[in-house]
Design a protein around this motif. Structure first.
Motif, PDB file in Angstrom:
ATOM      1  N   LEU A   1     -20.664  41.019-146.847  1.00  0.00           N
ATOM      2  CA  LEU A   1     -21.912  40.263-146.898  1.00  0.00           C
ATOM      3  C   LEU A   1     -23.007  41.068-146.215  1.00  0.00           C
ATOM      4  CD1 LEU A   1     -20.521  36.743-145.917  1.00  0.00           C
ATOM      5  CD2 LEU A   1     -20.988  37.604-148.214  1.00  0.00           C
ATOM      6  N   ASN A   2     -24.287  40.696-146.450  1.00  0.00           N
ATOM      7  CA  ASN A   2     -25.339  41.513-145.833  1.00  0.00           C
ATOM      8  C   ASN A   2     -25.303  41.437-144.306  1.00  0.00           C
ATOM      9  OD1 ASN A   2     -27.809  39.160-147.042  1.00  0.00           O
ATOM     10  ND2 ASN A   2     -26.803  39.072-145.066  1.00  0.00           N
ATOM     11  N   ASN A   3     -24.937  40.270-143.760  1.00  0.00           N
ATOM     12  CA  ASN A   3     -24.724  40.106-142.320  1.00  0.00           C
ATOM     13  C   ASN A   3     -25.891  40.603-141.469  1.00  0.00           C
ATOM     14  OD1 ASN A   3     -22.144  38.851-142.455  1.00  0.00           O
ATOM     15  ND2 ASN A   3     -21.218  40.833-142.925  1.00  0.00           N
ATOM     16  N   TYR A   4     -27.113  40.327-141.945  1.00  0.00           N
ATOM     17  CA  TYR A   4     -28.297  40.700-141.175  1.00  0.00           C
ATOM     18  C   TYR A   4     -28.377  39.873-139.890  1.00  0.00           C
ATOM     19  CZ  TYR A   4     -29.925  42.501-145.729  1.00  0.00           C
ATOM     20  OH  TYR A   4     -30.037  43.158-146.926  1.00  0.00           O
ATOM     21  N   ALA A   5     -28.707  40.522-138.786  1.00  0.00           N
ATOM     22  CA  ALA A   5     -28.925  39.788-137.537  1.00  0.00           C
ATOM     23  C   ALA A   5     -30.266  39.057-137.549  1.00  0.00           C
ATOM     24  CB  ALA A   5     -28.855  40.743-136.349  1.00  0.00           C
ATOM     25  N   ASP A   6     -31.213  39.565-138.337  1.00  0.00           N
ATOM     26  CA  ASP A   6     -32.556  38.984-138.366  1.00  0.00           C
ATOM     27  C   ASP A   6     -33.048  38.914-139.808  1.00  0.00           C
ATOM     28  OD1 ASP A   6     -35.029  38.003-137.674  1.00  0.00           O
ATOM     29  OD2 ASP A   6     -35.775  39.865-136.778  1.00  0.00           O
ATOM     30  N   ALA A  40     -27.328  36.917-132.484  1.00  0.00           N
ATOM     31  CA  ALA A  40     -26.746  37.465-133.714  1.00  0.00           C
ATOM     32  C   ALA A  40     -26.486  38.955-133.581  1.00  0.00           C
ATOM     33  CB  ALA A  40     -27.665  37.183-134.897  1.00  0.00           C
ATOM     34  N   ALA A  41     -27.361  39.649-132.880  1.00  0.00           N
ATOM     35  CA  ALA A  41     -27.193  41.090-132.698  1.00  0.00           C
ATOM     36  C   ALA A  41     -25.988  41.422-131.820  1.00  0.00           C
ATOM     37  CB  ALA A  41     -28.458  41.678-132.086  1.00  0.00           C
ATOM     38  N   ARG A  42     -25.460  40.431-131.125  1.00  0.00           N
ATOM     39  CA  ARG A  42     -24.294  40.649-130.263  1.00  0.00           C
ATOM     40  C   ARG A  42     -22.977  40.339-130.964  1.00  0.00           C
ATOM     41  NH1 ARG A  42     -26.800  37.295-125.110  1.00  0.00           N
ATOM     42  NH2 ARG A  42     -28.476  38.773-124.599  1.00  0.00           N
ATOM     43  N   VAL A  43     -23.050  40.004-132.226  1.00  0.00           N
ATOM     44  CA  VAL A  43     -21.845  39.667-132.987  1.00  0.00           C
ATOM     45  C   VAL A  43     -21.234  40.936-133.572  1.00  0.00           C
ATOM     46  CG1 VAL A  43     -20.919  38.401-134.957  1.00  0.00           C
ATOM     47  CG2 VAL A  43     -22.700  37.363-133.526  1.00  0.00           C
ATOM     48  N   VAL A  64     -27.139  30.430-135.072  1.00  0.00           N
ATOM     49  CA  VAL A  64     -27.750  29.122-135.316  1.00  0.00           C
ATOM     50  C   VAL A  64     -26.808  28.013-134.862  1.00  0.00           C
ATOM     51  CG1 VAL A  64     -28.522  27.526-137.114  1.00  0.00           C
ATOM     52  CG2 VAL A  64     -29.215  29.930-137.198  1.00  0.00           C
ATOM     53  N   THR A  65     -25.522  28.168-135.143  1.00  0.00           N
ATOM     54  CA  THR A  65     -24.531  27.174-134.735  1.00  0.00           C
ATOM     55  C   THR A  65     -24.476  27.050-133.219  1.00  0.00           C
ATOM     56  OG1 THR A  65     -23.197  27.663-136.699  1.00  0.00           O
ATOM     57  CG2 THR A  65     -22.094  26.523-134.892  1.00  0.00           C
ATOM     58  N   ALA A  66     -24.526  28.177-132.534  1.00  0.00           N
ATOM     59  CA  ALA A  66     -24.454  28.152-131.071  1.00  0.00           C
ATOM     60  C   ALA A  66     -25.629  27.401-130.468  1.00  0.00           C
ATOM     61  CB  ALA A  66     -24.395  29.578-130.534  1.00  0.00           C
ATOM     62  N   TYR A  67     -26.826  27.601-131.021  1.00  0.00           N
ATOM     63  CA  TYR A  67     -28.024  26.984-130.450  1.00  0.00           C
ATOM     64  C   TYR A  67     -28.334  25.606-131.029  1.00  0.00           C
ATOM     65  CZ  TYR A  67     -29.457  31.028-127.694  1.00  0.00           C
ATOM     66  OH  TYR A  67     -29.516  32.011-126.742  1.00  0.00           O
ATOM     67  N   GLY A  68     -28.038  25.402-132.296  1.00  0.00           N
ATOM     68  CA  GLY A  68     -28.431  24.143-132.930  1.00  0.00           C
ATOM     69  C   GLY A  68     -27.281  23.257-133.342  1.00  0.00           C
ATOM     70  N   GLY A  69     -26.054  23.731-133.181  1.00  0.00           N
ATOM     71  CA  GLY A  69     -24.914  22.992-133.672  1.00  0.00           C
ATOM     72  C   GLY A  69     -24.730  23.211-135.161  1.00  0.00           C
ATOM     73  N   GLN A 119     -28.147  32.957-145.722  1.00  0.00           N
ATOM     74  CA  GLN A 119     -26.945  32.362-146.306  1.00  0.00           C
ATOM     75  C   GLN A 119     -25.785  33.347-146.363  1.00  0.00           C
ATOM     76  OE1 GLN A 119     -28.173  30.965-150.167  1.00  0.00           O
ATOM     77  NE2 GLN A 119     -29.708  29.567-149.319  1.00  0.00           N
ATOM     78  N   TYR A 120     -26.096  34.631-146.334  1.00  0.00           N
ATOM     79  CA  TYR A 120     -25.063  35.657-146.421  1.00  0.00           C
ATOM     80  C   TYR A 120     -24.939  36.450-145.121  1.00  0.00           C
ATOM     81  CZ  TYR A 120     -25.134  34.676-151.409  1.00  0.00           C
ATOM     82  OH  TYR A 120     -25.066  34.056-152.626  1.00  0.00           O
ATOM     83  N   SER A 121     -25.319  35.856-144.009  1.00  0.00           N
ATOM     84  CA  SER A 121     -25.232  36.537-142.718  1.00  0.00           C
ATOM     85  C   SER A 121     -24.339  35.758-141.772  1.00  0.00           C
ATOM     86  CB  SER A 121     -26.622  36.701-142.093  1.00  0.00           C
ATOM     87  OG  SER A 121     -26.496  37.233-140.780  1.00  0.00           O
ATOM     88  N   LEU A 122     -23.156  36.271-141.550  1.00  0.00           N
ATOM     89  CA  LEU A 122     -22.229  35.640-140.622  1.00  0.00           C
ATOM     90  C   LEU A 122     -22.792  35.648-139.198  1.00  0.00           C
ATOM     91  CD1 LEU A 122     -18.370  36.230-140.718  1.00  0.00           C
ATOM     92  CD2 LEU A 122     -19.589  35.736-138.621  1.00  0.00           C
ATOM     93  N   PRO A 123     -23.313  36.771-138.689  1.00  0.00           N
ATOM     94  CA  PRO A 123     -23.852  36.765-137.330  1.00  0.00           C
ATOM     95  C   PRO A 123     -24.980  35.763-137.128  1.00  0.00           C
ATOM     96  CG  PRO A 123     -23.516  39.016-138.062  1.00  0.00           C
ATOM     97  CD  PRO A 123     -23.324  38.146-139.264  1.00  0.00           C
ATOM     98  N   PHE A 124     -25.905  35.679-138.083  1.00  0.00           N
ATOM     99  CA  PHE A 124     -27.045  34.779-137.912  1.00  0.00           C
ATOM    100  C   PHE A 124     -26.598  33.325-137.953  1.00  0.00           C
ATOM    101  CE2 PHE A 124     -30.755  32.393-139.450  1.00  0.00           C
ATOM    102  CZ  PHE A 124     -31.691  32.769-138.478  1.00  0.00           C
TER     103      PHE A 124
END
Length: 452
Positions: free
Chosen positions: A302-307, A350-353, A324-329, A315-320
Motif C-alpha cells: 500500500l502507499n502507506n504515506y505518513a502524511d 504516523a512517521a514513527r510506524v 488517527v485511531t490512536a488520537y481519535g479512536g 485509505q491506503y495508509s496503514l501508518p496514518f
C-alpha cells in the motif's frame, strides 16, 4: 464439444431464476443492501462521485434506473456505474476473503439499476444478488493470487454483474455464456493499479468500470456479439474446477465481511489492535515512541504515506490510519474526515510506524488479513495480535451493527424517517411485489449537485 465453464455458469444463473431463496440468503441480501446503500450515501458528495454523475448525464440517455440520491433517471449502464462510484468512494463497501476484493459495489448497483425495467420483485432481487456474488467470488478465487500484479476488483466484478443482471432479465443461457466471455475479455486490466505508487487517486480498483462493462456485455451478447467461451478454462489463469465444484450449494453472499472503517481492509486488523491497546487510557498517543506492525506482505505494498494529501491516499495508509485511531479512536474512521489530513499530531505519530512482514501471518493471506501491533513506550513494549478484524465472518457485525453503521453514514442525506422507510423495505424484501419501496427512498431532489 466441450462444455465450457462459462456455459456451466450460464446454466446455473438461468436455473437460479426459478429457485426458492433460503432464509439465510434473504437475510444476507438485506445485510448487503443496508451496508452498501449507507456507503453510497456517505460517498455521494465525494469529487469522484460528482464526476461520475456528470459524465453519465452527458453520455447516457434517460432511462428507468435512478441515480441514487437525485431525481434523475438514466440507462442502467450509466446509473449503475455512477452509483457504484459513490458506493466504493470511501472504501467502506463489503468484501470477500476468498475473492480478495469487493463484490457488493459491483453487483448491487447493477441489480438495482436493472430491477425496475424488468418489474423485479423482492425474491428476484435476492436471487440476483445471490447469483452475482457467487459467480464473482468464485471467478476471482479461482486465480493464483501469487501471480497477480494487482488484486483490483474491477478485473472480475463484471462476471458478477452479468450473473445478477442477466438473471433479472431472464436472459437465455446462450446470451449469458457469451456475455461472461465478452465481459471477461473487455474488463479493465488495471495493471497500473499494481505498479503505480500513487494510490491517492480516484480510479482506485476500477469497480464502476466493471459494472458498466458487465451490463454492456449483456447488451452486446443480446445483439449477437460473440466472445471466447473458453476464457475460464485455461489453468495458467483459472482453476475451472474451483469455479464449478459445489456451485449449486454456494453461499458466497452469506460469507462476506463488512467494514467498520473507511480504509483498505488490509489495515483493519492493525486498527483493531491499536484501538485495544489504547482503550482505557493506560497508554496515550503521547506515550508512544514507536510502533511496529507485523503483518502480511501485500499490506506493505500500500502507499502507506505518513502524511497523505487526500482521503483516498489516507485509505491506503496503514501508518496514518493507526495514528488517527490512536488520537481519535477507531470511530474516527467511520468515515474518515478531511480534518485529519495534515494534522501534526497524527502525521508525527504516523512517521514513527515501522512495517514488517510476519511469515506466519503472510502464509495465512488471503484467507486471513491479520496483524500484530507493538507499541514502544517509556514503560516498555506492549503488543496485540488480531487475526480476524471486526466484520469478518469469524468476528461478525450483526444486523444491529450494520444498521447503526448505515444510520451514521446516511445521516447527511436521509432524514431519520427516510432511513426508517428504507430499512423497513429491506427488512420485508422477500415479500416486496416490486423494488419501488427501496428505490423511492433513493430518489430525491439534488443535494447541491447541478444537473447538466
Amino acid at each position: 464439444m466441450n462444455r465450457w465453464t462459462t456455459c456451466i455458469l450460464a446454466e446455473y444463473v438461468h436455473d437460479m431464476a426459478a429457485s426458492a431463496p433460503c432464509t439465510a440468503a434473504a437475510r444476507a441480501a438485506g445485510n448487503v443492501l443496508i451496508d452498501l446503500i449507507g456507503c453510497a450515501a456517505a460517498g455521494y458528495t465525494f469529487p469522484a462521485s460528482k464526476a461520475a454523475r456528470h459524465t453519465v448525464r452527458r453520455l447516457y440517455a434517460s432511462g428507468s434506473a435512478t441515480l441514487w440520491f437525485t431525481s434523475d433517471r438514466r440507462r442502467a449502464e450509466g446509473a449503475a456505474m455512477a452509483n457504484s462510484t459513490a458506493a466504493s468512494a470511501l472504501d467502506l463497501d463489503d468484501g470477500h476473503r476468498q475473492a480478495g476484493g469487493h463484490p457488493g459495489a459491483a453487483v448491487i448497483p447493477a441489480v438495482l439499476a436493472v430491477a425496475p425495467a424488468v418489474d423485479a420483485n423482492g425474491l428476484d432481487v435476492i436471487r440476483a444478488l445471490s447469483a452475482g456474488y457467487e459467480v464473482a467470488v468464485r471467478v476471482s478465487a479461482a486465480r493464483d493470487f501469487t501471480r497477480l500484479d494487482t488484486l483490483s476488483t474491477g478485473r472480475w466484478g463484471a462476471y458478477g454483474v452479468v450473473a445478477g443482471a442477466g438473471l433479472l432479465a431472464r436472459d437465455t443461457p446462450k446470451i449469458l455464456e457469451t456475455a461472461f466471455s465478452i465481459a471477461g475479455v473487455l474488463s479493465p486490466g488495471l495493471s497500473a493499479a499494481g505498479y503505480s505508487t500513487v494510490m491517492g487517486n480516484q480510479v482506485k480498483e476500477g469497480i464502476p468500470w466493471s459494472v458498466m462493462t458487465g451490463l454492456t456485455a449483456l447488451e452486446l451478447s443480446r445483439q449477437g456479439l460473440t466472445g471466447p467461451l473458453d476464457i475460464l478454462d485455461h489453468p495458467d489463469y483459472f482453476d475451472a474446477t474451483a469455479i464449478t465444484d459445489g456451485l449449486a450449494n454456494g453461499s458466497a453472499m452469506t460469507a462476506v465481511y463488512f467494514k467498520p472503517y473507511a480504509c483498505c481492509r488490509w489495515i483493519h486488523a492493525a486498527i483493531d489492535a491499536m484501538a485495544e491497546l489504547v482503550t482505557g487510557g493506560a497508554i496515550t498517543p503521547g506515550d508512544i515512541r514507536a510502533v511496529d506492525v507485523y503483518t502480511f506482505e501485500r499490506a506493505l505494498r500500500l502507499n502507506n504515506y505518513a502524511d497523505p494529501d487526500t482521503l483516498e491516499g489516507a485509505q491506503y495508509s496503514l501508518p496514518f490510519c493507526l495514528a488517527v485511531t490512536a488520537y481519535g479512536g477507531a470511530e474516527a474512521l467511520l468515515p474518515l474526515s478531511p480534518e485529519w489530513l495534515h494534522r501534526p499530531t497524527a502525521t508525527t505519530l504516523a512517521a514513527r510506524v515501522r512495517l514488517h512482514v510476519d511469515p506466519v501471518l503472510d502464509a495465512c493471506f488471503p484467507a486471513e488479513t491479520g496483524a500484530r501491533v507493538c507499541l514502544e513506550t517509556a514503560a516498555g513494549r506492549v503488543e496485540q495480535t488480531v487475526r480476524y478484524p471486526l466484520g469478518d465472518p469469524a468476528n461478525p457485525m450483526d444486523r444491529t451493527r450494520l444498521t447503526s453503521k448505515f444510520r451514521r453514514l446516511a445521516a447527511g442525506l436521509m432524514a431519520p424517517t427516510e432511513q426508517d422507510r428504507i430499512l423497513s423495505a429491506i427488512e420485508g424484501l422477500p415479500d416486496l411485489e416490486t423494488v419501488e419501496p427501496i428505490l423511492s427512498c433513493l430518489r430525491k431532489p439534488e443535494a447541491g449537485d447541478q444537473i447538466i
